[in-house]
Scaffold this motif. Structure first.
Motif, short mmCIF file in Angstrom:
data_model
loop_
_atom_site.label_atom_id
_atom_site.label_comp_id
_atom_site.label_asym_id
_atom_site.label_seq_id
_atom_site.Cartn_x
_atom_site.Cartn_y
_atom_site.Cartn_z
N LYS A 1 -0.29 33.64 -6.78
CA LYS A 1 0.01 33.43 -8.20
C LYS A 1 0.97 34.63 -8.35
O LYS A 1 0.53 35.37 -9.40
N PRO A 2 2.04 34.59 -7.96
CA PRO A 2 3.00 35.92 -8.65
C PRO A 2 3.52 35.70 -9.78
O PRO A 2 3.51 34.79 -10.34
N GLN A 3 3.55 36.99 -10.33
CA GLN A 3 4.15 37.02 -11.67
C GLN A 3 5.48 36.44 -11.58
O GLN A 3 6.31 36.62 -10.65
N ARG A 4 6.03 36.54 -13.01
CA ARG A 4 7.64 35.95 -13.03
C ARG A 4 8.20 36.98 -13.68
O ARG A 4 7.67 37.15 -14.78
N ALA A 5 9.57 37.46 -13.35
CA ALA A 5 10.31 38.08 -14.18
C ALA A 5 10.92 37.28 -15.21
O ALA A 5 10.80 36.37 -15.29
N LYS A 6 11.52 38.17 -16.06
CA LYS A 6 12.34 37.36 -17.19
C LYS A 6 13.30 36.33 -16.76
O LYS A 6 13.51 35.40 -17.43
N ASN A 7 13.92 36.51 -15.48
CA ASN A 7 14.75 35.64 -14.86
C ASN A 7 14.38 34.54 -14.21
O ASN A 7 14.68 33.65 -13.59
N GLY A 8 12.88 34.66 -14.21
CA GLY A 8 12.28 33.47 -13.53
C GLY A 8 11.96 33.92 -12.06
O GLY A 8 11.18 32.87 -11.58
N HIS A 9 12.24 34.72 -11.63
CA HIS A 9 12.13 35.20 -10.08
C HIS A 9 10.80 35.53 -10.00
O HIS A 9 10.11 36.43 -10.69
N ARG A 10 10.22 35.33 -8.76
CA ARG A 10 8.73 35.69 -8.39
C ARG A 10 8.71 37.32 -8.22
O ARG A 10 9.60 38.14 -7.66
N GLN A 11 7.83 37.96 -8.88
CA GLN A 11 7.39 39.26 -8.70
C GLN A 11 6.06 39.56 -8.07
O GLN A 11 5.02 39.11 -8.64
N PHE A 12 6.03 40.09 -6.89
CA PHE A 12 4.76 40.49 -6.24
C PHE A 12 4.49 41.82 -6.31
O PHE A 12 5.17 42.65 -6.57
N LEU A 13 3.23 42.21 -6.80
CA LEU A 13 2.84 43.46 -6.79
C LEU A 13 1.98 44.10 -5.69
O LEU A 13 1.75 43.52 -4.76
N GLU A 14 1.30 45.34 -5.74
CA GLU A 14 0.97 45.91 -4.57
C GLU A 14 -0.28 45.24 -4.58
O GLU A 14 -0.88 45.03 -3.33
#
Length: 123
Positions: free
Chosen positions: A29-42
């Motif tokens: 369940k990746p986070q989403r940036a303000k632009n809707g793109h997936r953001q993966f963490l460490e």
């Protein structure tokens, strides 16, 4: 530090399509940036590596999915997660025993042929 899907895919050596599939199945369940793109963490790196390792053990996606659901629920599910891992361990131990039996059979045949070859060379 966060990674967009392309960079993350390279880091975990999976395709973008595989990551999207994992997300669709609820494994990640990746986070989403303000632009809707997936953001993966460490932390996602470690989790995906764990998923990959479970897959290498032969654990079915449905069981990995169940494990992921339990993980999200927190520490109250430790016993259930241990049960899933224990069941997979038992399956692998059974396979290990079967493989060892096959290896023993082949070693016996090879030894038999080596003895036959030695006997022929003595003649």
């Amino acid at each position: 530090m966060s990674y967009e899907i392309g960079e993350f895919a390279k880091k975990v050596n999976l395709t973008i399509d595989t990551l999207r599939y994992y997300e669709k199945e609820g494994l990640i369940k990746p986070q989403r940036a303000k632009n809707g793109h997936r953001q993966f963490l460490e932390s996602d790196l470690k989790w995906v590596e764990f998923i990959k390792r479970l897959k290498l053990t032969g654990m079915p996606i449905k069981d990995i999915k169940k494990y992921a659901e339990l993980r999200r629920k927190g520490n109250s599910t430790i016993d259930e997660r241990m049960l899933l891992l224990g069941n997979q361990q038992k399956l692998l131990l059974g396979q290990q025993t079967e493989i060892q039996s096959h290896l023993d059979f082949l070693a016996q045949k090879i030894k038999m042929y080596q003895n036959m070859k030695n006997d022929l060379n003595k003649s």
